[in-house]
Motif scaffolding. Structure first.
Motif: not given
Length: 200
Positions: A141-143, A129-131, A106, A75, A115
């Protein structure tokens, strides 16, 4: 409840509680960046050596980076001085591991962040993959699953933010602003890396 019975129950429950699985742990490292250390490329230059200070531009001014490296997810959170509200902005996370390096990109082009992961010029598929952007907190925030990085023992993360401000009347006069989260007032082709963050 009699005191003796309470003590006996406590003696039974405490060891049982110790056997329960603990909550997922992640090593988290937070680094600070100087406020007002954004630079801009003036006069249509593309040479980073020609960048000049632009301390009043807060839209890409990184002030804090958080890296939380858990067993299953990585994260990455970037705090900005004043996150762009109507953006043409790119944030790059350069993630180094014992097995190599990937770029997590991103893009913010006015809507939901987009992303992607790039490894040596090739897009890497990464489910999960999420932002997300929190405008109230001025954070991005990107995880992503650590499996997309081959589940590394440690990571080192460089962070760079770039924004383009266009003059509506004269689009050719667009200005480029940039900040390296681990450098003060300078930007180079290679992002500076933060400390190693070991898997929690």
């Amino acid at each position: 409840m009699a005191p003796r019975l309470g003590a006996r129950l406590a003696a039974l429950l405490v060891p049982a509680a110790l056997l329960l699985p603990g909550a997922a742990h992640a090593e988290k490292v937070v680094t600070e960046d100087s406020v007002g250390d954004v630079v801009t490329l003036a006069d249509e230059s593309t040479d980073l050596e020609d960048a000049v200070p632009a301390p009043s531009h807060g839209g890409v001014d990184v002030v804090r980076t958080s890296v939380a490296h858990g067993a299953n997810r990585l994260r990455l959170t970037v705090s900005f001085r004043a996150l762009e509200r109507d953006p043409f902005q790119f944030t790059v996370f350069r993630v180094s591991t014992p097995k190599g390096q990937v770029d997590v990109l991103v893009e913010r082009l006015g809507g939901k962040p987009i992303s992607s992961i790039d490894r040596r010029g090739t897009t890497v598929e990464c489910g999960g993959l999420r932002s997300k952007v929190d405008r109230g907190a001025d954070t991005l925030t990107t995880s992503l699953p650590t499996s997309c990085l081959d589940a590394p023992r440690w990571v080192q993360v460089g962070v760079g933010a770039v924004g383009i401000a266009a003059d509506v009347a004269s689009p050719e006069l667009a200005a480029i602003y940039a900040d390296d989260a681990h450098r003060d007032g300078t930007v180079r082709d290679a992002l500076a890396k933060g400390p190693k963050v070991r898997r929690g």
